[in-house]
Design a protein around this motif. Structure first.
Motif, PDB file in Angstrom:
ATOM      1  N   ALA A 306       0.809  -1.217   0.000  1.00 30.30           N
ATOM      2  CA  ALA A 306       0.000   0.000   0.000  1.00 30.30           C
ATOM      3  C   ALA A 306       0.843   1.269   0.000  1.00 30.30           C
ATOM      4  CB  ALA A 306      -0.939  -0.004   1.217  1.00 30.30           C
ATOM      5  N   LEU A 307       1.895   1.301   0.816  1.00 34.19           N
ATOM      6  CA  LEU A 307       2.714   2.506   0.871  1.00 34.19           C
ATOM      7  C   LEU A 307       3.474   2.709  -0.430  1.00 34.19           C
ATOM      8  CD1 LEU A 307       3.582   4.902   2.524  1.00 34.19           C
ATOM      9  CD2 LEU A 307       5.323   3.480   3.633  1.00 34.19           C
ATOM     10  N   ASP A 308       3.950   1.628  -1.021  1.00 32.30           N
ATOM     11  CA  ASP A 308       4.590   1.718  -2.339  1.00 32.30           C
ATOM     12  C   ASP A 308       3.639   2.350  -3.351  1.00 32.30           C
ATOM     13  OD1 ASP A 308       7.253   0.959  -2.771  1.00 32.30           O
ATOM     14  OD2 ASP A 308       6.793  -1.126  -2.326  1.00 32.30           O
ATOM     15  N   LEU A 309       2.387   1.889  -3.351  1.00 30.45           N
ATOM     16  CA  LEU A 309       1.384   2.399  -4.287  1.00 30.45           C
ATOM     17  C   LEU A 309       1.144   3.891  -4.067  1.00 30.45           C
ATOM     18  CD1 LEU A 309      -0.884   1.732  -6.432  1.00 30.45           C
ATOM     19  CD2 LEU A 309      -2.417   1.550  -4.470  1.00 30.45           C
ATOM     20  N   MET A 310       1.034   4.299  -2.803  1.00 27.18           N
ATOM     21  CA  MET A 310       0.800   5.713  -2.494  1.00 27.18           C
ATOM     22  C   MET A 310       1.941   6.588  -3.003  1.00 27.18           C
ATOM     23  SD  MET A 310      -0.568   5.423   1.435  1.00 27.18           S
ATOM     24  CE  MET A 310      -2.182   4.771   1.867  1.00 27.18           C
ATOM     25  N   ILE A 311       3.166   6.186  -2.687  1.00 22.41           N
ATOM     26  CA  ILE A 311       4.325   6.977  -3.082  1.00 22.41           C
ATOM     27  C   ILE A 311       4.450   7.036  -4.607  1.00 22.41           C
ATOM     28  CG2 ILE A 311       6.847   7.073  -3.028  1.00 22.41           C
ATOM     29  CD1 ILE A 311       6.700   5.855  -0.205  1.00 22.41           C
ATOM     30  N   ALA A 312       4.287   5.896  -5.268  1.00 23.29           N
ATOM     31  CA  ALA A 312       4.405   5.851  -6.725  1.00 23.29           C
ATOM     32  C   ALA A 312       3.341   6.719  -7.396  1.00 23.29           C
ATOM     33  CB  ALA A 312       4.289   4.410  -7.217  1.00 23.29           C
ATOM     34  N   THR A 313       2.112   6.707  -6.841  1.00 26.27           N
ATOM     35  CA  THR A 313       1.039   7.520  -7.421  1.00 26.27           C
ATOM     36  C   THR A 313       1.361   9.005  -7.318  1.00 26.27           C
ATOM     37  OG1 THR A 313      -0.624   5.840  -6.865  1.00 26.27           O
ATOM     38  CG2 THR A 313      -1.428   8.069  -7.309  1.00 26.27           C
ATOM     39  N   LEU A 314       1.888   9.428  -6.172  1.00 22.08           N
ATOM     40  CA  LEU A 314       2.272  10.828  -6.003  1.00 22.08           C
ATOM     41  C   LEU A 314       3.398  11.209  -6.962  1.00 22.08           C
ATOM     42  CD1 LEU A 314       2.250  11.168  -2.101  1.00 22.08           C
ATOM     43  CD2 LEU A 314       0.581  12.109  -3.698  1.00 22.08           C
ATOM     44  N   GLN A 315       4.404  10.363  -7.055  1.00 19.72           N
ATOM     45  CA  GLN A 315       5.553  10.671  -7.900  1.00 19.72           C
ATOM     46  C   GLN A 315       5.160  10.736  -9.376  1.00 19.72           C
ATOM     47  OE1 GLN A 315       8.130   7.451  -6.653  1.00 19.72           O
ATOM     48  NE2 GLN A 315       9.223   8.749  -5.196  1.00 19.72           N
ATOM     49  N   GLU A 316       4.390   9.751  -9.816  1.00 21.90           N
ATOM     50  CA  GLU A 316       3.998   9.705 -11.233  1.00 21.90           C
ATOM     51  C   GLU A 316       3.047  10.841 -11.581  1.00 21.90           C
ATOM     52  OE1 GLU A 316       2.442   5.797 -11.655  1.00 21.90           O
ATOM     53  OE2 GLU A 316       4.390   4.820 -11.324  1.00 21.90           O
TER      54      GLU A 316
END
Length: 326
Positions: A306-316
């Motif tokens: 979940a945290l990976d998904l959150m960070i990746a969504t913000l970055q992308e």
């Protein structure tokens, strides 16, 4: 030989790979021999338990807790998000007297990365691009719901088997409405309608009976209590994701421009329906205690990255929308 440990000796673990979220109550948090520990009283004996801060994302301090200045310094150095909260993880109080505020004592550093903040503000003041970011968030949310609710692992380990046809139909309709939305208000209305339909579908799937979502802290039934509890865990991860990418909580794309913690709500929404909602109802039907439900939620976050998904969504989102303006 001294056993004191310097923070510089700690190995750095990426936040997205850290394993621990702590909820503590009736204890003292302090530094002992260079280690951050929490102390519980058992009769005349004090028991000390280590908190591996280098492998921790969030610490939630519940009823009857205190924390020393030295411990807060070590949390900050290790990049641990800290929040004061009520019993069983909700509501969060932190530095505000209003229970409905979601506020965190975040690690302070003037040397956070600026790349994503600069990209974010380059589009944030453009209404159309902010709407595009909100739509992107909603698309990620829907994809995770479909992936998690229909996963063989969820069905095998939790016995959760929603009507696949109804779910796919709901999500397909939602995707069309997201694409057609011309304003944030339309998007918020679509989100509310879908969430209401998902509550109905999940309650039918576990045979929970009639369910009405209560405002935070207002529900007396188990499902409402677990939803509040699990959502606050998601808010903790969301705050970590915003801190890692260096984004202030006020730069929301979905929950309006006037709510201080709006971005935290936006980020948490990526995973709440997919992960917290089904487990809240499953745990309610199983008669689980708060601690067991909390463990269930944290395990679901870890298994779904979940945290990976959150960070990746913000970055992308930051990178892609910033490029559109070049």
């Amino acid at each position: 030989m001294s056993e004191d440990i310097s923070p510089s000796d700690l190995k750095t673990i990426l936040h997205s790979k850290r394993a621990n979220i702590y909820y503590l109550q009736y204890c003292r948090v302090l530094v002992n021999g260079g280690r951050v520990e929490y102390v519980t009283e058992q009769g005349k004996t004090s028991l000390y338990w280590n908190i591996p801060i280098a492998n921790t994302t969030v610490v939630m301090l519940g009823t009857g807790t205190s924390v020393t200045q030295a411990a807060m310094r070590e949390f900050a150095r290790a990049g641990v998000m800290v929040g004061f909260c009520g019993g069983n993880g909700s509501p969060l109080y932190a530095g505000t007297e209003k229970e409905v505020e979601v506020s965190w004592l975040s690690p302070q550093s003037e040397y956070r990365p600026t790349e994503y903040l600069q990209n974010w503000v380059s589009f944030w003041f453009d209404e159309e691009k902010r709407l595009a970011a909100a739509k992107r968030f909603q698309s990620v949310r829907l994809s995770l719901i479909e992936k998690q609710w229909l996963s063989s692992r969820m069905q095998r380990e939790s016995g959760f088997q929603p009507d696949a046809g109804k779910l796919v139909s709901l999500l397909s309709q939602a995707r069309l409405k997201i694409s057609d939305a011309s304003s944030h208000n339309e998007l918020m209305l679509q989100e509310a309608q879908l969430t209401k339909a998902l509550y109905k579908l999940v309650s039918q799937s576990v045979q929970y009976g009639e369910f009405t979502r209560a405002k935070r802290g207002g529900g007396t039934d188990a499902a409402n209590r677990f939803l509040d509890h699990g959502n606050y865990l998601a808010y903790g991860l969301a705050a970590v994701a915003a801190w890692v990418t260096g984004l202030p909580h006020g730069l929301a794309v979905m929950h309006g421009k006037t709510r201080r913690g709006g971005l935290v709500f936006d980020i948490a929404d990526l995973v709440k329906d997919a992960l917290v909602m089904p487990h809240a109802f499953i745990a309610a039907m199983a008669g689980e205690e708060e601690q067991l439900f909390r463990q269930r939620c944290i395990a679901a976050f870890q298994q779904a990255d979940a945290l990976d998904l959150m960070i990746a969504t913000l970055q992308e989102t930051a990178s892609d929308l910033a490029k559109q303006g070049q």
